[in-house]
Design a protein around this motif. Sequence first.
Motif, PDB file in Angstrom:
ATOM      1  N   SER A 162       0.829  -1.215   0.000  1.00 44.80           N
ATOM      2  CA  SER A 162       0.000   0.000   0.000  1.00 44.80           C
ATOM      3  C   SER A 162       0.860   1.260   0.000  1.00 44.80           C
ATOM      4  N   THR A 206      -9.039  -5.773   7.179  1.00 43.09           N
ATOM      5  CA  THR A 206      -9.400  -4.454   7.734  1.00 43.09           C
ATOM      6  C   THR A 206     -10.916  -4.348   7.940  1.00 43.09           C
ATOM      7  N   ARG A 207     -11.627  -5.411   7.618  1.00 44.47           N
ATOM      8  CA  ARG A 207     -13.099  -5.347   7.698  1.00 44.47           C
ATOM      9  C   ARG A 207     -13.640  -6.270   8.797  1.00 44.47           C
ATOM     10  N   ARG A 217      -9.785   0.781   7.069  1.00 40.19           N
ATOM     11  CA  ARG A 217      -8.638   0.930   6.158  1.00 40.19           C
ATOM     12  C   ARG A 217      -7.344   1.099   6.931  1.00 40.19           C
ATOM     13  N   ILE A 218      -6.262   0.675   6.253  1.00 38.54           N
ATOM     14  CA  ILE A 218      -4.923   0.987   6.732  1.00 38.54           C
ATOM     15  C   ILE A 218      -4.392   2.111   5.848  1.00 38.54           C
ATOM     16  N   PRO A 219      -3.381   2.880   6.243  1.00 37.78           N
ATOM     17  CA  PRO A 219      -2.630   2.752   7.493  1.00 37.78           C
ATOM     18  C   PRO A 219      -3.438   3.258   8.683  1.00 37.78           C
ATOM     19  N   GLU A 221      -5.945   7.832   8.115  1.00 37.88           N
ATOM     20  CA  GLU A 221      -5.650   8.754   7.017  1.00 37.88           C
ATOM     21  C   GLU A 221      -4.148   9.051   6.957  1.00 37.88           C
ATOM     22  N   SER A 222      -3.532   8.480   5.915  1.00 40.07           N
ATOM     23  CA  SER A 222      -2.071   8.560   5.791  1.00 40.07           C
ATOM     24  C   SER A 222      -1.536   9.984   5.934  1.00 40.07           C
ATOM     25  N   GLN A 244      -4.765  13.422  -2.421  1.00 39.58           N
ATOM     26  CA  GLN A 244      -5.894  12.565  -2.071  1.00 39.58           C
ATOM     27  C   GLN A 244      -7.093  12.750  -3.002  1.00 39.58           C
TER      28      GLN A 244
HETATM   29  N1  LIG Z   1      -7.452   8.116   2.430  1.00 41.03           N
HETATM   30  C1  LIG Z   1      -6.897   6.967   3.085  1.00 41.03           C
HETATM   31  C2  LIG Z   1      -7.005   5.773   2.155  1.00 41.03           C
HETATM   32  C3  LIG Z   1      -6.659   4.475   2.864  1.00 41.03           C
HETATM   33  C4  LIG Z   1      -6.904   3.293   1.955  1.00 41.03           C
HETATM   34  O1  LIG Z   1      -7.543   3.402   0.898  1.00 41.03           O
HETATM   35  N2  LIG Z   1      -6.377   2.157   2.364  1.00 41.03           N
HETATM   36  C5  LIG Z   1      -6.545   0.962   1.579  1.00 41.03           C
HETATM   37  C6  LIG Z   1      -5.179   0.416   1.198  1.00 41.03           C
HETATM   38  S1  LIG Z   1      -4.242   1.603   0.278  1.00 41.03           S
HETATM   39  C7  LIG Z   1      -7.254  -0.092   2.420  1.00 41.03           C
HETATM   40  O2  LIG Z   1      -7.021  -0.191   3.606  1.00 41.03           O
HETATM   41  N3  LIG Z   1      -8.125  -0.886   1.785  1.00 41.03           N
HETATM   42  C8  LIG Z   1      -8.758  -1.977   2.446  1.00 41.03           C
HETATM   43  C9  LIG Z   1     -10.247  -1.874   2.433  1.00 41.03           C
HETATM   44  O3  LIG Z   1     -10.781  -0.861   1.958  1.00 41.03           O
HETATM   45  O4  LIG Z   1     -10.856  -2.826   2.915  1.00 41.03           O
HETATM   46  C10 LIG Z   1      -5.450   7.217   3.493  1.00 41.03           C
HETATM   47  O5  LIG Z   1      -4.819   8.104   2.894  1.00 41.03           O
HETATM   48  O6  LIG Z   1      -4.947   6.570   4.410  1.00 41.03           O
END
Ligand SMILES: N[C@@H](CCC(=O)N[C@@H](CS)C(=O)NCC(=O)O)C(=O)O
Length: 203
Positions: free
Chosen positions: A10, A39-40, A52-54, A66-67, A99
């Motif tokens: 990621s 993550t769910r 979501r990660i991170p 939120e990264s 973003q």
């Molecule tokens: N806007 C969030 C986006 C985070 C995001 O989209 N994470 C994705 C991986 S890059 C994730 O965790 N996806 C798993 C899911 O949605 O189940 C950030 O900047 O951290």
Amino acid sequence: MLKLYDFLPSGNSYKVRLLLSQLAIPYERIAVDILKGETRTPAFLAKNPNGRIPLLEIAPWLYLSESNAIMVYLAKDSALLPRDPWHYAQVLQWLFFEQYSHEPYIATSRYWIALLDKEREYRDALAEKRAPGQAALRIMNQHLAHHDFFVAGRYSIADIGLYAYTHVAPEGGFDLSAYPNILAWLDRVASQPAYIDIRQVPH
Ligand SMILES: N[C@@H](CCC(=O)N[C@@H](CS)C(=O)NCC(=O)O)C(=O)O
């Protein structure tokens, strides 16, 4: 000690890993496989309802998601986040740009192609991501024609935020050869002290 819930490929997670490396902040890395839905789960959603990660654990049950927000939090009082309001706001400007105008096109294309291996299935959606993704790269390339880094002439979290998905943009079908200023900037970023590769497991 800080804990980072992290998925190695990621780009959003990589921003935080790269910054932690460059700030020499120790942390515990907790690997979460987003491709397996980790993550769910109820346990993860209790930590981050957005699934979501991170995700950074700052103290027991104190979580920041939120990264780019995580980067602002970690980089405060460091050379990687300017203090004066004008430059500070410019860093935020580029992080919001990332973003809204970059990540939804370039990162999503890479996710479908390189992580899910579903280029054919997502062909139409990928075609729609193409022009806005290229527009983001064009804007970056123009800015970098006159600037070595995005803000204040020096490396900051604005560069980390944009680097994360730009350097792997070819994995999403975006050819960077038309953007020479971006290519030169990618080299400048990769030569910063304590740089780590996106697939390098931190120790
Ligand atoms: N806007 C969030 C986006 C985070 C995001 O989209 N994470 C994705 C991986 S890059 C994730 O965790 N996806 C798993 C899911 O949605 O189940 C950030 O900047 O951290």
